[in-house]
Scaffold this motif. Structure first.
Motif, mmCIF file in Angstrom:
data_model
loop_
_atom_site.group_PDB
_atom_site.id
_atom_site.type_symbol
_atom_site.label_atom_id
_atom_site.label_comp_id
_atom_site.label_asym_id
_atom_site.label_seq_id
_atom_site.Cartn_x
_atom_site.Cartn_y
_atom_site.Cartn_z
ATOM 1 N N GLU A 155 39.546 40.751 62.926
ATOM 2 C CA GLU A 155 39.381 41.732 61.850
ATOM 3 C C GLU A 155 40.604 42.644 61.745
ATOM 4 O OE1 GLU A 155 35.533 39.999 62.680
ATOM 5 O OE2 GLU A 155 37.029 40.883 64.009
ATOM 6 N N MET A 156 41.220 42.961 62.900
ATOM 7 C CA MET A 156 42.446 43.768 62.865
ATOM 8 C C MET A 156 43.587 42.982 62.232
ATOM 9 S SD MET A 156 42.622 46.038 66.342
ATOM 10 C CE MET A 156 43.893 47.059 65.618
ATOM 11 N N SER A 157 43.695 41.699 62.573
ATOM 12 C CA SER A 157 44.722 40.864 61.974
ATOM 13 C C SER A 157 44.544 40.794 60.466
ATOM 14 C CB SER A 157 44.666 39.454 62.585
ATOM 15 O OG SER A 157 45.630 38.620 62.000
ATOM 16 N N ALA A 158 43.301 40.629 60.012
ATOM 17 C CA ALA A 158 43.032 40.570 58.571
ATOM 18 C C ALA A 158 43.410 41.880 57.891
ATOM 19 C CB ALA A 158 41.556 40.249 58.340
ATOM 20 N N ALA A 159 43.159 43.006 58.566
ATOM 21 C CA ALA A 159 43.513 44.306 57.996
ATOM 22 C C ALA A 159 45.027 44.445 57.869
ATOM 23 C CB ALA A 159 42.944 45.432 58.859
ATOM 24 N N ILE A 160 45.773 43.948 58.863
ATOM 25 C CA ILE A 160 47.241 44.004 58.800
ATOM 26 C C ILE A 160 47.740 43.207 57.598
ATOM 27 C CG2 ILE A 160 49.379 43.318 59.949
ATOM 28 C CD1 ILE A 160 47.938 43.860 62.616
ATOM 29 N N TYR A 161 47.224 41.989 57.427
ATOM 30 C CA TYR A 161 47.656 41.165 56.290
ATOM 31 C C TYR A 161 47.315 41.838 54.967
ATOM 32 C CZ TYR A 161 48.992 37.125 59.077
ATOM 33 O OH TYR A 161 49.629 36.283 59.957
ATOM 34 N N LYS A 162 46.167 42.470 54.923
ATOM 35 C CA LYS A 162 45.766 43.154 53.687
ATOM 36 C C LYS A 162 46.723 44.300 53.375
ATOM 37 C CE LYS A 162 41.776 45.292 51.418
ATOM 38 N NZ LYS A 162 40.342 45.669 51.585
ATOM 39 N N ILE A 163 47.093 45.051 54.414
ATOM 40 C CA ILE A 163 48.030 46.161 54.215
ATOM 41 C C ILE A 163 49.401 45.643 53.804
ATOM 42 C CG2 ILE A 163 49.261 48.031 55.395
ATOM 43 C CD1 ILE A 163 46.714 48.420 57.111
ATOM 44 N N LEU A 164 49.874 44.595 54.490
ATOM 45 C CA LEU A 164 51.185 44.036 54.156
ATOM 46 C C LEU A 164 51.218 43.522 52.721
ATOM 47 C CD1 LEU A 164 52.083 42.017 57.393
ATOM 48 C CD2 LEU A 164 52.983 44.242 56.693
ATOM 49 N N SER A 165 50.177 42.792 52.344
ATOM 50 C CA SER A 165 50.178 42.189 51.015
ATOM 51 C C SER A 165 49.991 43.213 49.914
ATOM 52 C CB SER A 165 49.089 41.122 50.906
ATOM 53 O OG SER A 165 47.808 41.677 51.104
ATOM 54 N N SER A 166 49.518 44.422 50.257
ATOM 55 C CA SER A 166 49.360 45.466 49.241
ATOM 56 C C SER A 166 50.713 45.910 48.708
ATOM 57 C CB SER A 166 48.594 46.666 49.809
ATOM 58 O OG SER A 166 49.380 47.357 50.772
ATOM 59 N N GLY A 167 51.781 45.577 49.456
ATOM 60 C CA GLY A 167 53.120 45.891 48.986
ATOM 61 C C GLY A 167 53.589 44.980 47.877
ATOM 62 N N SER A 168 52.861 43.866 47.671
ATOM 63 C CA SER A 168 53.113 42.929 46.581
ATOM 64 C C SER A 168 54.580 42.493 46.524
ATOM 65 C CB SER A 168 52.660 43.532 45.258
ATOM 66 O OG SER A 168 52.686 42.548 44.237
ATOM 67 N N ASP A 169 55.352 43.034 45.596
ATOM 68 C CA ASP A 169 56.742 42.603 45.424
ATOM 69 C C ASP A 169 57.556 42.837 46.687
ATOM 70 O OD1 ASP A 169 56.117 41.902 42.868
ATOM 71 O OD2 ASP A 169 57.009 43.665 41.930
#
Length: 263
Positions: free
Chosen positions: A25-39
């Protein structure tokens, strides 16, 4: 590039209980935060794209378990009760291109949740600090901030882990697999094979402790991963020491395995 993150526990939102196995779940949260940067995320991946010719890709980051000053283990419900207002967390990235500004900007003041349908905690990033890298030498002394996972595939296609702390501490195949993993990461980063004297040895400085960690608990994709925690001296070339420290030692680093700290 390593960051020390202070998280405030917002128990009023969902409560203060986490599942015992919260790494996925922590790994998924990291990916979600990273991908929120989009471009910015796409550019960061482009600048730091690591892939071998055989198609193997590396997600060159890892993270520690949460450092929870006060907690209570609730065995019957497989939960951790957080009794502290703040917890501490380290996340480390091997990529250096634009990482400091990118990661610092994305995580600063971020609010996110960790957990599942039964137990979940909301955290707020209160502070993020860039930690200076150590001077990498041929012998370094480490402790695990998250368990080291190492395995091989048997003739039936099954993942085989060390069956005991003694096997993890002494088996030659464990050292060989750890070294091969670091050499693969080196090749992916540098675009060429390691040309120096490739070696790796570990000397245990504390008894290794085994843990069986459930990934994607309660789903059809649920798997169990064996990991080992210990203090140890690592003998390896400085270039490989850096990779182990900044991206994790062993396998499944981006799912929260193999995060090391200096002793």
């Amino acid at each position: 590039m390593r960051f020390n993150i202070t998280l405030r526990v917002n128990a009023q939102k969902f409560g203060n209980r986490l599942p015992i196995n919260y790494q996925y779940e922590m790994s998924a949260a990291i990916y979600k935060i990273l991908s929120s940067g989009s471009d910015e995320y796409a550019q960061w991946l482009h600048d730091n794209g690591f892939k071998l010719e055989n198609g193997k890709q590396f997600k060159l980051f890892t993270f520690s378990h949460l450092n929870i000053p006060k907690r209570r283990l609730l065995k019957q419900s497989n939960q951790l009760e957080l009794l502290s207002d703040h917890v501490f967390w380290q996340i480390t990235f091997l990529p250096e291109h634009s990482t400091q500004n990118f990661i610092g900007g994305l995580f600063q003041d971020r609010v996110f949740e960790i957990g599942n349908k039964v137990s979940k905690v909301q955290f707020e990033v209160e502070n993020i600090e860039l930690l200076p890298p150590p001077e990498f030498q041929k012998t370094m002394v480490y402790k695990t901030l998250s368990p080291i996972s190492v395995s091989y595939i048997d003739d039936f296609g099954r993942d085989c882990y060390p069956q005991s702390p003694e096997e993890f501490a002494t088996a030659e195949w464990v050292r060989e697999r750890l070294l091969c993993n670091l050499l693969d990461k080196y090749s992916a980063i540098c675009g060429n094979d390691f040309s120096g004297d490739a070696y790796l040895d570990m000397m245990m400085l504390s008894p290794a402790k085994s843990s069986l960690i459930t990934i994607k608990s309660g789903t059809q994709a649920e798997t169990k991963v064996r990991g080992f925690s210990c203090n140890f001296a690592l003998n390896a070339p400085p270039e490989l020491q850096r990779i182990a420290y900044e991206s994790g030692l062993g396998e499944l680093n981006s799912q929260g395995f193999g995060c090391l700290a200096l002793v």
